[in-house]
Every structure is written in structure tokens, then in C-alpha cells.
Design a protein around this motif. Structure first.
Motif, PDB file in Angstrom:
ATOM      1  N   GLU A  26       0.721  -1.164   0.093  1.00 15.57           N
ATOM      2  CA  GLU A  26       0.003   0.005  -0.068  1.00 15.57           C
ATOM      3  C   GLU A  26       0.887   1.127   0.071  1.00 15.57           C
ATOM      4  O   GLU A  26       2.074   1.277   0.554  1.00 15.57           O
ATOM      5  CB  GLU A  26      -0.833   0.253   1.148  1.00 15.57           C
ATOM      6  N   GLU A  28       0.218   5.641   0.312  1.00 15.19           N
ATOM      7  CA  GLU A  28      -0.538   6.886   0.281  1.00 15.19           C
ATOM      8  C   GLU A  28       0.112   8.004  -0.827  1.00 15.19           C
ATOM      9  O   GLU A  28       1.193   8.446  -0.415  1.00 15.19           O
ATOM     10  CB  GLU A  28      -0.745   7.546   1.554  1.00 15.19           C
ATOM     11  N   TYR A  29      -0.557   8.424  -1.746  1.00  7.44           N
ATOM     12  CA  TYR A  29      -0.243   9.345  -2.613  1.00  7.44           C
ATOM     13  C   TYR A  29      -1.171  10.614  -2.270  1.00  7.44           C
ATOM     14  O   TYR A  29      -2.417  10.777  -2.486  1.00  7.44           O
ATOM     15  CB  TYR A  29      -0.366   8.682  -4.115  1.00  7.44           C
ATOM     16  N   ILE A  30      -0.168  11.494  -1.831  1.00  9.13           N
ATOM     17  CA  ILE A  30      -0.946  12.933  -1.255  1.00  9.13           C
ATOM     18  C   ILE A  30      -0.832  14.149  -2.439  1.00  9.13           C
ATOM     19  O   ILE A  30       0.190  14.084  -3.050  1.00  9.13           O
ATOM     20  CB  ILE A  30      -0.163  13.386  -0.138  1.00  9.13           C
ATOM     21  N   ASP A  42      -6.071  13.094  -2.589  1.00 17.20           N
ATOM     22  CA  ASP A  42      -5.235  12.035  -1.647  1.00 17.20           C
ATOM     23  C   ASP A  42      -5.748  10.744  -2.039  1.00 17.20           C
ATOM     24  O   ASP A  42      -7.030  10.405  -1.917  1.00 17.20           O
ATOM     25  CB  ASP A  42      -5.345  12.520  -0.446  1.00 17.20           C
ATOM     26  N   TYR A  43      -4.997   9.833  -2.502  1.00 18.30           N
ATOM     27  CA  TYR A  43      -5.266   8.461  -2.604  1.00 18.30           C
ATOM     28  C   TYR A  43      -4.505   7.350  -2.007  1.00 18.30           C
ATOM     29  O   TYR A  43      -3.440   7.726  -1.552  1.00 18.30           O
ATOM     30  CB  TYR A  43      -5.172   8.124  -4.353  1.00 18.30           C
ATOM     31  N   LEU A  44      -5.154   6.391  -1.704  1.00 21.05           N
ATOM     32  CA  LEU A  44      -4.555   5.091  -0.926  1.00 21.05           C
ATOM     33  C   LEU A  44      -4.387   3.974  -2.136  1.00 21.05           C
ATOM     34  O   LEU A  44      -5.276   3.758  -2.735  1.00 21.05           O
ATOM     35  CB  LEU A  44      -5.459   4.782   0.036  1.00 21.05           C
ATOM     36  N   SER A  46      -3.337   0.279  -3.436  1.00 16.13           N
ATOM     37  CA  SER A  46      -3.219  -0.922  -2.962  1.00 16.13           C
ATOM     38  C   SER A  46      -2.907  -1.767  -4.361  1.00 16.13           C
ATOM     39  O   SER A  46      -3.671  -1.466  -5.075  1.00 16.13           O
ATOM     40  CB  SER A  46      -4.298  -1.182  -2.056  1.00 16.13           C
ATOM     41  N   ILE A  67      -9.080   9.149  -0.707  1.00 16.41           N
ATOM     42  CA  ILE A  67      -9.118   9.265   0.831  1.00 16.41           C
ATOM     43  C   ILE A  67      -9.093  10.724   1.093  1.00 16.41           C
ATOM     44  O   ILE A  67      -8.939  10.917   2.336  1.00 16.41           O
ATOM     45  CB  ILE A  67      -8.212   8.442   1.527  1.00 16.41           C
ATOM     46  N   ARG A  71      -8.852  12.200   5.045  1.00 15.00           N
ATOM     47  CA  ARG A  71      -7.722  13.075   5.381  1.00 15.00           C
ATOM     48  C   ARG A  71      -7.987  14.128   5.921  1.00 15.00           C
ATOM     49  O   ARG A  71      -7.349  14.821   7.001  1.00 15.00           O
ATOM     50  CB  ARG A  71      -6.828  13.088   4.559  1.00 15.00           C
TER      51      ARG A  71
END
Length: 454
Positions: A26, A28-30, A42-44, A46, A67, A71
Motif C-alpha cells: 500500500e 498513500e499518494y498525497i 489524496d489516494y490510497l 493498494s 481518501i 484525511r
């Protein structure tokens, strides 16, 4: 290519890691532009492998979940908890300083009444009083930030307050800044303290002035808004219902994200030394919280700043303002018991009240106060009690006094206010509160009100 501007996946890509070890990953792409469009989110990310029956890895399942809302709520919660902690810390400092300022102001007032004082000494003392009152004002701002100050609310027409303040702003704001006011003609009333609304508007207006040293526009607007559940789901401070929104905008330089995130912290300022204390915006924040409202700020570098302030609207309710009876006699002959752990405050109270004709007994702890009350219960008509004391605190002392005499009259002296957590726990058991630092007139008026209360 859309996400990373390259046709090769970067090393931190979870799919690259999966291809190396065959395990799920996984990441997290902010603030990504992942997907279609220009809006950053913002994306998680996986990834998980999938295999053939013979165990051979055929590929991976790659999922990107937005997400951003999660966030955003998380950041709001962290910020809210930080502000609560700062508020409690600031209020504690202000309480201790108010004790010191009570002594400085009280004894200065006493000296100023001496006929033998020279004009030079009197002038010097007046400067001391002025400086102490400035200190008391700063402590009041800290208490306001920590929501330890009472708001004297009444039904208020925000447009009317804005019209009055606009006249002053036009005289004080430099001419190269254009002030534009746009009131909603059908604006609902709010329940608010006029003095605190004035403080809010002046603070935000002068902050805007500071942000536009070469000129610009200051825009102040009011309008009715209704917040629905969807809006409130993404804003922790909001509850659904009717609000009056006050907007204050400027065309100044704006704030970078790292500055915006700290804008409401006490003593944080971008101004030069001597130009500001860093208490203006924290005070605005505290006032909104104290009025069951909330504040939002939007700002970007070179794009100006906008504050949205939300006050619950008064649609069906009405409030009446009680007028103080200024003709009330402030002197008396009753016996009063003062309980405070600060000996200088005890001596000051004794001198101020005996000068007004009262008989005064003193005790410098809760335990001594109980004994003094036992000895002279028949003649003591009022107990003036400090709420924060070492050993037996004010709340416990009051409970013990109530055991001796359930009808005892008590007046709480505190550096907080009647809405503070500790003070609120005894508000139904006392006849009133007096906030430190107090002067002799305020003390005498509070004593007289408490003695005359049924």
C-alpha cells in the motif's frame, strides 16, 4: 505518464515492489493528479498479486481509493485537539497573571486616592495603571482564545454593527485600500456580544490592512446560509441549521499552507517585532467558539485571504438585555469573609472594602476559611472565595461551607469566568462571579449585588 510524468513506474510504486517480492503493498499518494482532471486529491494505492492454479503469478489487482475527505477530517480533528490544548495552557497562564495584575491595579488605585500624593507621583502611577490595564487586556485575549470569558449576548443585527464599524474603518484604514461592504438586506439576527463582534471586525480588518501595504480591496459581506448534513460531515465544527455568515476578504499577498495551518495559534505572527502580539486571530477563534459558531480561512500565496465566520441564526428566539442600575449604592456595613491564597490580594480586598464601610474577615486557605466561618457564622453575610487555591480548593471549600450553612452566600473571584469548566460546576451554588483583575468599583458593585441578591 498522467501521475508521474514518466513512462516508467517510480521505485516507490507499490506495483514495482510487488513484482520484486510477490507481496501486497500500500502507498498513500498525497495531493495527486491521479486520474482525470486537474483537481489534486489524496489516494490510497493498494496492489495485490493474483496467481494461477499452478502458483504462477499472473498479474496484480491495482486499486486507487480517494481518501481526501478522510484525511481532511483527520487533519481537522488533530488541529481541533491542538487548539483545545493550547487554549487550556493559555488560560492557565492568564489566570496566574490576572492575580498579579489585580495586586498592581488595586494598590495603584488605592495610592491614587491619597491626597498627600504629589502631582509627579500621581502622573507616574497613572502610567503604571495604564500599563497594567494593557497587560490585563492581553490576558483577556488569552482567556478569550481559551473560551474562559463570558459573552454578554443579546439579539443583534450584524448589519447594524457593520455599518457602525465601517465609519471608523474608513477613517483609520489607509485611503489606498478600498472598503466594500455588501450586507444581506434580509439578514437574520444572531445572539452575540456587540463588543466582541466589534473586536472580531477590527482585528480582521487591520490584519487585512497589514496584508496590503501597497493598497487593495477589503470586502466585508453578510448573508444567510443553511448548512446541511453533507456539509457538516466534512466540517467537524459545524452542525446542520441556519447560520449568519460574515465574510472578510482582502486582495493581499495571502498565506502559504504552513502559515495558514498555524494562523490561529496564540503568539504566532508573521509581523515584525513590535507590530503585533499574535493574539488577534486566536481571540477571533475563541469568540466564535464561545458563540457556538466556527471560522474557516481560505488563502493562497498571491491570491489574498478570506475568512468565513458562521454564527447560529436567531429566527424565532428573542433575547432581552438587562440594564444595570448605575444608581445603586455601592457601600455597606455588613461583615464579609475573604478567602484567597494570595496575601496581597487579601490585604487589598480588606482595604478596599473597609474603606467602603464593610467589616472584613480574611483567611488565606480553604481550611482557614472554614474555621473562620465556623467562629463567626452568625455575623458573616457573604463569603468571597478564590476558586483556584492549593490544598483545599474553592469548590471543596464551598461544599464544606454549605454543610455548615446550606444558605451561605458565596461570591466566586476567579481569573477565568463563570463559563469556565470549574466555575461552571459551582455556578448554581453561588450568587455571582467577579473576574480578576478587578478594580475597587467593580469589586464594590459585585459585593453589593451579591449581598442584595435574594
Amino acid at each position: 505518464e498522467l501521475t508521474h510524468e514518466t513512462n516508467e513506474p517510480p521505485d516507490f510504486c507499490p506495483n514495482v515492489k510487488l513484482l520484486r517480492d510477490g507481496l501486497p503493498h500500500e502507498f498513500e499518494y498525497i495531493h495527486s493528479t491521479y486520474g482525470v482532471g486537474d483537481d489534486k486529491a489524496d489516494y490510497l494505492i493498494s496492489v495485490a498479486p493474483y496467481f494461477a492454479q499452478n502458483g504462477e503469478m499472473l498479474g496484480s489487482v491495482h486499486i486507487a481509493r480517494d481518501i481526501s475527505e478522510q484525511r481532511n477530517l483527520q487533519e481537522q480533528l488533530i488541529h481541533s485537539q491542538k487548539m483545545e490544548s493550547l487554549g487550556a495552557f493559555a488560560s492557565g497562564i492568564a489566570h496566574d497573571f490576572n492575580n498579579l495584575l489585580t495586586i498592581v491595579l488595586g494598590y495603584s488605585d488605592l495610592l491614587l486616592t491619597e491626597d498627600s500624593l504629589s502631582q509627579t507621583a500621581k502622573s507616574d502611577l497613572e502610567k503604571v495603571v495604564h500599563a497594567a490595564r494593557s497587560g490585563a487586556d492581553m490576558m483577556q485575549r488569552l482567556l478569550t482564545f481559551g473560551r474562559k470569558v463570558d459573552a454578554k449576548r443579546r439579539a443583534l443585527d450584524l448589519n447594524h454593527e457593520l455599518t457602525q464599524i465601517q465609519k471608523t474603518l474608513q477613517r483609520t484604514i489607509p485611503k489606498m485600500i478600498t472598503i466594500h461592504v455588501a450586507p444581506d438586506p434580509d439578514l437574520h439576527p444572531i445572539s452575540a456580544d456587540p463588543a466582541q463582534i466589534e473586536q472580531i471586525l477590527y482585528n480582521l480588518a487591520f490584519n487585512a490592512q497589514h496584508a496590503m501595504p501597497d493598497g487593495g480591496k477589503l470586502i466585508i459581506e453578510t448573508k444567510n446560509v443553511r448548512l446541511d448534513q453533507d456539509y457538516c460531515n466534512t466540517n467537524l465544527d459545524a452542525v446542520p441549521g441556519a447560520y449568519v455568515m460574515l465574510s472578510v476578504s482582502d486582495t493581499g499577498g495571502g498565506m502559504a499552507p504552513e502559515i495558514l495551518n498555524r494562523a490561529f495559534e496564540p503568539f504566532f505572527t508573521t509581523k515584525k517585532p513590535g507590530e503585533g502580539t499574535g493574539l488577534g486571530l486566536p481571540m477571533v477563534y475563541g469568540i466564535l467558539k464561545n458563540h457556538n459558531g466556527f471560522i474557516q480561512c481560505y488563502s493562497r500565496p498571491n491570491s489574498g485571504t478570506t475568512f468565513h465566520l458562521f454564527f447560529p441564526a436567531l429566527i424565532k428566539e428573542s433575547y432581552e438585555t438587562a440594564q444595570a442600575d448605575v444608581s445603586k449604592i455601592l457601600k455597606g456595613t455588613e461583615t464579609i469573609l475573604l478567602i484567597d491564597d494570595e496575601d496581597l490580594i487579601l490585604e487589598l480586598g480588606w482595604r478596599l472594602l473597609t474603606k467602603a464601610g464593610y467589616r472584613v474577615l480574611t483567611a488565606n486557605s480553604g481550611e482557614d476559611g472554614i474555621e473562620a466561618y465556623r467562629r463567626s457564622q452568625s455575623i458573616i453575610l457573604l463569603v468571597v472565595l478564590d476558586l483556584i487555591m492549593p490544598g483545599m480548593g474553592g469548590k471543596q471549600c464551598l461544599q464544606e461551607l454549605k454543610k455548615i450553612n446550606p444558605k451561605v452566600k458565596a461570591l466566586i473571584a476567579t481569573g477565568y469566568s463563570s463559563r469556565a469548566t470549574l466555575a461552571a460546576s459551582v455556578k448554581d451554588e453561588v450568587v455571582g462571579f467577579i473576574s480578576k483583575p478587578f478594580d475597587h468599583k467593580e469589586l464594590q458593585r459585585s459585593i453589593r449585588d451579591a449581598l442584595d441578591a435574594k
